[in-house]
Design a protein around this motif. Structure first.
Motif, PDB file in Angstrom:
ATOM      1  N   SER A 494       0.832  -1.205   0.000  1.00 56.29           N
ATOM      2  CA  SER A 494       0.000   0.000   0.000  1.00 56.29           C
ATOM      3  C   SER A 494       0.867   1.256   0.000  1.00 56.29           C
ATOM      4  O   SER A 494       0.616   2.208  -0.757  1.00 56.29           O
ATOM      5  N   TYR A 495       1.894   1.261   0.824  1.00 51.86           N
ATOM      6  CA  TYR A 495       2.805   2.413   0.909  1.00 51.86           C
ATOM      7  C   TYR A 495       3.577   2.587  -0.401  1.00 51.86           C
ATOM      8  O   TYR A 495       3.687   3.694  -0.936  1.00 51.86           O
ATOM      9  N   TYR A 496       4.092   1.501  -0.938  1.00 54.67           N
ATOM     10  CA  TYR A 496       4.895   1.541  -2.162  1.00 54.67           C
ATOM     11  C   TYR A 496       4.084   2.033  -3.354  1.00 54.67           C
ATOM     12  O   TYR A 496       4.589   2.763  -4.217  1.00 54.67           O
ATOM     13  N   ASN A 497       2.817   1.621  -3.420  1.00 55.92           N
ATOM     14  CA  ASN A 497       1.953   2.029  -4.527  1.00 55.92           C
ATOM     15  C   ASN A 497       1.565   3.505  -4.449  1.00 55.92           C
ATOM     16  O   ASN A 497       1.220   4.116  -5.469  1.00 55.92           O
ATOM     17  N   ARG A 498       1.625   4.069  -3.249  1.00 58.83           N
ATOM     18  CA  ARG A 498       1.139   5.435  -3.034  1.00 58.83           C
ATOM     19  C   ARG A 498       2.256   6.470  -2.968  1.00 58.83           C
ATOM     20  O   ARG A 498       2.059   7.634  -3.337  1.00 58.83           O
ATOM     21  N   VAL A 499       3.433   6.059  -2.490  1.00 60.12           N
ATOM     22  CA  VAL A 499       4.517   7.012  -2.245  1.00 60.12           C
ATOM     23  C   VAL A 499       5.660   6.765  -3.226  1.00 60.12           C
ATOM     24  O   VAL A 499       6.135   5.635  -3.375  1.00 60.12           O
ATOM     25  N   HIS A 500       6.115   7.816  -3.881  1.00 65.37           N
ATOM     26  CA  HIS A 500       7.242   7.724  -4.810  1.00 65.37           C
ATOM     27  C   HIS A 500       8.521   7.875  -3.997  1.00 65.37           C
ATOM     28  O   HIS A 500       8.896   8.975  -3.596  1.00 65.37           O
ATOM     29  N   ILE A 501       9.194   6.752  -3.739  1.00 61.62           N
ATOM     30  CA  ILE A 501      10.317   6.746  -2.797  1.00 61.62           C
ATOM     31  C   ILE A 501      11.591   7.295  -3.432  1.00 61.62           C
ATOM     32  O   ILE A 501      12.266   8.152  -2.866  1.00 61.62           O
ATOM     33  N   LEU A 502      11.928   6.800  -4.608  1.00 58.23           N
ATOM     34  CA  LEU A 502      13.107   7.307  -5.318  1.00 58.23           C
ATOM     35  C   LEU A 502      12.681   8.511  -6.148  1.00 58.23           C
ATOM     36  O   LEU A 502      12.260   8.388  -7.298  1.00 58.23           O
ATOM     37  N   GLY A 503      12.797   9.680  -5.540  1.00 60.74           N
ATOM     38  CA  GLY A 503      12.316  10.893  -6.201  1.00 60.74           C
ATOM     39  C   GLY A 503      13.293  11.438  -7.228  1.00 60.74           C
ATOM     40  O   GLY A 503      14.301  10.813  -7.571  1.00 60.74           O
ATOM     41  N   GLU A 504      12.948  12.627  -7.716  1.00 64.47           N
ATOM     42  CA  GLU A 504      13.823  13.306  -8.668  1.00 64.47           C
ATOM     43  C   GLU A 504      15.179  13.571  -8.006  1.00 64.47           C
ATOM     44  O   GLU A 504      15.254  13.820  -6.807  1.00 64.47           O
ATOM     45  N   PRO A 505      16.264  13.513  -8.799  1.00 63.56           N
ATOM     46  CA  PRO A 505      17.604  13.744  -8.227  1.00 63.56           C
ATOM     47  C   PRO A 505      17.854  15.225  -7.933  1.00 63.56           C
ATOM     48  O   PRO A 505      18.711  15.866  -8.558  1.00 63.56           O
ATOM     49  N   ARG A 506      17.097  15.737  -6.967  1.00 64.53           N
ATOM     50  CA  ARG A 506      17.247  17.131  -6.565  1.00 64.53           C
ATOM     51  C   ARG A 506      17.681  17.171  -5.101  1.00 64.53           C
ATOM     52  O   ARG A 506      17.080  16.510  -4.254  1.00 64.53           O
TER      53      ARG A 506
END
Length: 542
Positions: A494-506
């Motif tokens: 549920s968490y993985y489907n909802r939260v983008h963990i590896l975000g933009e490289p900023r």
């Protein structure tokens, strides 16, 4: 950063002690909707029983709010609510304490005094795999899982019987069951002499069945041990055979000697004897009557037989819409074929002959079987559904679903590593520099509070055996690890489907990304430890 392990049990114990004399009152919350407002609750009804009008004295509330001690999680606030006395922890501090010492939560705490030696006896392993019924397979898997749980807590375990049939050994290896192989047979001479001395005189030896040495009366022992202990009142005579004496000789040898396998760091006990061990017979319900006979015969023939013999009786296994004649190897082949079919549908091609996938399919088939067999309390009846849907990665109750999420975690960390090597992400910083106050999503607290934090307590409960409890029968909580891993996988999915963990490289996003990755490191370690308790390796693809 503090690294001493926080514990759910220690926190609950301190909370209950703060309320004064009386039984336990506080409950740990597990549901997401409750955890939005509180972490522990003392229900109003329980408080009314403790304090009469239900009004908790102000001094008690202050004592709870300021609670401290070894293993006690730091408290943020405690306040009366319509539901009762609600307590919330200092969550960022708990994140810091737990995620700063992941290893302490991903491995069981070994007891300083692990208790008596345990002889785990599984009679189903004396036959050939082609004759192994599903109820017997269940007993084998329960015994293997219990052995692993006891080993991790430092308990000295001996497995009986040593397997002689080479086909059974091969099948156990397929199932990833860790059991000892036979080297030589135990000597039966002493038991045979004792048996002949106690055989019931027979005027006509020819009346005995072929291969039977004689008959031993067990009636007196049944009365002595007491029917209230759980022995079947119909136990009367036992026909003594060479095979039966061989079984007893192997059990006798196991009691008199320390486990040969010292690779697990178990201390040898050269002076061990019957009083220092407990024999646990893990049997199917069909084998229970015969095993009771064997117990009593052992006491009858051997003055050094252990006083503590317990029966862990596994309930029947029923198969929906199929005959009861399905054998364990047929069940394995069915699940293996279904796994291969599901993979072919997912990937658009048949991978069954691809060497790179051979082990993966074997692990998935075994995971499906073990989660089906072990997710129900062993003493309860088990109903199996053999349809293809029971091994789907989309079904949230199956072993394949757990392994699928294990592979998703592996893919996530492989993605971070690949991006880091390409220079998109920096090297993972020191854990002490991470800002865990950035973990604000309710799914993050759910993973830590319901999965990582209570995991050592769960492992302790899985290995708990009531050694001194009265009666013949014993229960074990072998269903707990499977249920825990399924719930962990559901929460992670549920968490993985909802939260983008590896975000933009900023750079301004890196702090939160690393805090999240450290949380998922802990989840991954807990998941891998739980799978190891089932004899399952982690998968990197599925």
């Amino acid at each position: 950063m503090a690294t001493s392990r926080l514990g759910v049990g220690e926190t609950l114990g301190a909370l209950n002690a703060a309320l004064g004399p009386g039984g336990p009152v506080w409950l740990k919350e597990t549901r997401a909707r409750h955890l939005r407002a509180r972490d522990f609750l003392a229900p109003r009804r329980a408080l009314q029983a403790r304090f009469g009008d239900g009004q908790v004295p102000e001094r008690v509330v202050h004592a709870v709010a300021g609670l401290q001690g070894p293993g006690v999680a730091p408290v943020l606030r405690c306040a009366p609510t319509p539901a009762g006395l609600a307590l919330q922890l200092q969550r960022s501090a708990v994140f810091e304490r737990v995620l700063g010492a992941v290893a302490a939560y991903a491995a069981p705490a070994v007891s300083a005094s692990p208790g008596p030696r345990v002889i785990l006896h599984c009679p189903a392993l004396r036959g050939a795999p082609c004759a192994l019924r599903l109820s017997q397979l269940r007993a084998v898997l329960v015994a293997d899982h219990l052995s692993r749980a006891l080993h991790t807590h430092g308990v000295s375990v001996r497995l009986v019987p040593a397997v002689r049939d080479p086909h059974m050994l091969t099948f156990l290896q397929q199932l990833r069951v860790d059991w000892s192989a036979a080297s030589e047979r135990a000597a039966t001479e002493a038991l045979r002499s004792s048996a002949f001395a106690k055989l019931t005189p027979a005027n006509d030896r020819g009346a005995l069945p072929l291969g039977v040495l004689g008959r031993v009366c067990l009636k007196e022992l049944v009365e002595e041990r007491g029917r209230t202990a759980g022995y079947d009142p119909n136990l009367d005579n036992c026909l003594v055979t060479e095979d039966l004496l061989s079984v007893l000789a192997e059990l006798q040898e196991a009691v008199q000697h320390s486990p040969e396998d010292s690779s697990l760091g178990l201390a040898a006990a050269p002076d061990a004897h019957a009083d220092s061990c407990m024999v646990v017979h893990v049997v199917s319900c069909e084998e229970e009557f015969q095993q009771q006979k064997l117990d009593l015969l052992w006491w009858k023939l051997d003055d050094q037989a252990p006083l503590r013999q317990k029966h862990l009786v596994c309930g029947p296994v029923k198969v929906a819409g199929a005959p009861d004649t399905l054998t364990a190897p047929e069940y394995y082949e069915l699940r293996h074929a279904q796994v291969c079919k599901a993979s072919a549908l997912k990937h658009g091609r048949d991978l069954a002959q691809d060497p790179a996938w051979t082990e993966t399919f074997g692990v998935l088939a075994v995971a499906s079987i073990k989660f089906e067999m072990l997710s129900t309390a062993p003493q309860s009846q088990l109903l199996l559904a053999l349809a293809d849907s029971s091994i789907s990665t989309k079904g949230t109750k199956s072993g394949t679903f757990v392994m699928y999420n294990c592979a998703r975690l592996a893919t996530l960390f492989e993605g971070y590593k690949r991006n880091m090597e390409q220079g998109l992400y920096p090297i993972f910083p020191a854990v002490s520099s991470l800002d865990f106050s950035l973990l604000q999503d309710e799914g993050e607290w759910l993973l830590l509070f319901n999965s990582v934090l209570p995991f050592p307590d769960l492992l302790s409960q899985t290995a708990a055996l009531a050694c001194t409890a009265p009666g013949l029968h014993i229960t074990a909580r072998t269903e707990m690890v499977c249920k825990f891993l399924v719930q962990l996988s559901m929460d992670f999915s549920s968490y993985y489907n909802r939260v983008h963990i590896l975000g933009e490289p900023r750079p301004h996003l890196f702090d939160q990304m690393f805090a999240r990755l450290q949380l998922l490191r802990a989840v991954r370690k807990v998941l891998h430890t739980g799978l190891a308790m089932l004899g399952l390796p982690p998968l990197s693809h599925i």
